[in-house]
Design a protein around this motif. Sequence first.
Motif, PDB file in Angstrom:
ATOM      1  N   CYS A 119    -119.037  96.626  37.999  1.00  0.00           N
ATOM      2  CA  CYS A 119    -118.371  95.802  37.396  1.00  0.00           C
ATOM      3  C   CYS A 119    -117.676  94.662  37.974  1.00  0.00           C
ATOM      4  CB  CYS A 119    -117.247  96.464  36.214  1.00  0.00           C
ATOM      5  SG  CYS A 119    -116.292  95.274  35.170  1.00  0.00           S
ATOM      6  N   GLN A 120    -117.124  95.284  39.180  1.00  0.00           N
ATOM      7  CA  GLN A 120    -116.103  94.490  40.316  1.00  0.00           C
ATOM      8  C   GLN A 120    -117.442  93.479  40.890  1.00  0.00           C
ATOM      9  OE1 GLN A 120    -112.854  94.297  40.721  1.00  0.00           O
ATOM     10  NE2 GLN A 120    -113.219  92.510  41.845  1.00  0.00           N
ATOM     11  N   SER A 121    -118.428  93.881  41.207  1.00  0.00           N
ATOM     12  CA  SER A 121    -119.385  93.036  41.853  1.00  0.00           C
ATOM     13  C   SER A 121    -119.974  91.898  40.838  1.00  0.00           C
ATOM     14  CB  SER A 121    -120.641  93.803  42.478  1.00  0.00           C
ATOM     15  OG  SER A 121    -121.503  93.235  42.841  1.00  0.00           O
ATOM     16  N   ALA A 122    -120.216  92.338  39.706  1.00  0.00           N
ATOM     17  CA  ALA A 122    -121.056  91.472  38.875  1.00  0.00           C
ATOM     18  C   ALA A 122    -120.089  90.590  37.966  1.00  0.00           C
ATOM     19  CB  ALA A 122    -121.910  92.060  37.884  1.00  0.00           C
ATOM     20  N   HIS A 123    -118.762  91.309  37.747  1.00  0.00           N
ATOM     21  CA  HIS A 123    -117.994  90.472  36.891  1.00  0.00           C
ATOM     22  C   HIS A 123    -116.647  90.203  37.133  1.00  0.00           C
ATOM     23  CE1 HIS A 123    -121.403  91.764  34.169  1.00  0.00           C
ATOM     24  NE2 HIS A 123    -121.175  90.550  33.610  1.00  0.00           N
ATOM     25  N   GLY A 124    -116.283  90.654  38.392  1.00  0.00           N
ATOM     26  CA  GLY A 124    -115.053  90.283  38.908  1.00  0.00           C
ATOM     27  C   GLY A 124    -114.225  91.291  38.449  1.00  0.00           C
ATOM     28  N   GLY A 125    -114.595  92.390  38.105  1.00  0.00           N
ATOM     29  CA  GLY A 125    -113.653  93.636  37.513  1.00  0.00           C
ATOM     30  C   GLY A 125    -113.230  93.296  35.838  1.00  0.00           C
TER      31      GLY A 125
ATOM     32  N   ARG B   6    -115.401  91.246  29.521  1.00  0.00           N
ATOM     33  CA  ARG B   6    -116.792  90.381  29.721  1.00  0.00           C
ATOM     34  C   ARG B   6    -117.837  91.053  29.989  1.00  0.00           C
ATOM     35  NH1 ARG B   6    -117.186  87.141  34.758  1.00  0.00           N
ATOM     36  NH2 ARG B   6    -119.371  86.545  34.842  1.00  0.00           N
ATOM     37  N   ARG B   7    -118.213  92.022  30.700  1.00  0.00           N
ATOM     38  CA  ARG B   7    -119.215  92.982  31.056  1.00  0.00           C
ATOM     39  C   ARG B   7    -119.490  93.554  29.762  1.00  0.00           C
ATOM     40  NH1 ARG B   7    -121.697  94.906  35.481  1.00  0.00           N
ATOM     41  NH2 ARG B   7    -122.435  96.873  35.542  1.00  0.00           N
ATOM     42  N   LEU B   8    -118.955  94.215  29.063  1.00  0.00           N
ATOM     43  CA  LEU B   8    -119.319  95.016  27.753  1.00  0.00           C
ATOM     44  C   LEU B   8    -119.711  93.883  26.977  1.00  0.00           C
ATOM     45  CD1 LEU B   8    -116.444  97.681  27.577  1.00  0.00           C
ATOM     46  CD2 LEU B   8    -118.822  97.795  28.279  1.00  0.00           C
ATOM     47  N   ARG B   9    -118.910  92.729  26.467  1.00  0.00           N
ATOM     48  CA  ARG B   9    -119.474  91.508  25.560  1.00  0.00           C
ATOM     49  C   ARG B   9    -120.511  90.987  25.966  1.00  0.00           C
ATOM     50  NH1 ARG B   9    -115.006  88.626  26.395  1.00  0.00           N
ATOM     51  NH2 ARG B   9    -115.848  87.502  28.010  1.00  0.00           N
ATOM     52  N   GLU B  10    -121.031  90.824  27.208  1.00  0.00           N
ATOM     53  CA  GLU B  10    -122.228  90.376  27.657  1.00  0.00           C
ATOM     54  C   GLU B  10    -123.503  91.287  27.430  1.00  0.00           C
ATOM     55  OE1 GLU B  10    -121.820  88.315  31.406  1.00  0.00           O
ATOM     56  OE2 GLU B  10    -120.225  86.909  30.491  1.00  0.00           O
ATOM     57  N   THR B  11    -123.206  92.468  27.358  1.00  0.00           N
ATOM     58  CA  THR B  11    -124.275  93.359  27.132  1.00  0.00           C
ATOM     59  C   THR B  11    -124.191  93.757  25.749  1.00  0.00           C
ATOM     60  OG1 THR B  11    -123.644  94.513  29.249  1.00  0.00           O
ATOM     61  CG2 THR B  11    -125.083  95.629  27.947  1.00  0.00           C
TER      62      THR B  11
END
Length: 121
Positions: A102-108, A112-117
């Motif tokens: 998550c840190q690498s792909a979405h800055g932590g 956003r990470r969950l919303r975009e999946t």
Amino acid sequence: MIAKRERGKVERQLIASLTQACEMAKPTLPGFCWLTHRVDYRHFPESLEVTWVFDTHANLARALKGDAQHRMHDFTAEALAEAGIDTGDVSRHVNFDSEEACQSAHGGDWQRRLRETPVRH
């Protein structure tokens, strides 16, 4: 599908049972940090997803190679049963991730990470 007026009750039951599963799992799964869930109640329970989050990709990979994946499925199945939710094959509703990814792909930014999946239907 679940009626709007019942969603809150289901959500509270789900949170309580998954929190208990999380606390039981922490001491037995090296690198495991937390779990979360998401659901589209228009497609419930098919859309329910439980994501188990580890600190690093390496710890996640180790867990998935050993018997930990089976234990996480068991913890999830027990939590869902306690909440009165029948999903059939629980493995279709379990995902794995890491803080490192998550840190690498979405800055932590987990929101956003969950919303975009997309949630599965």
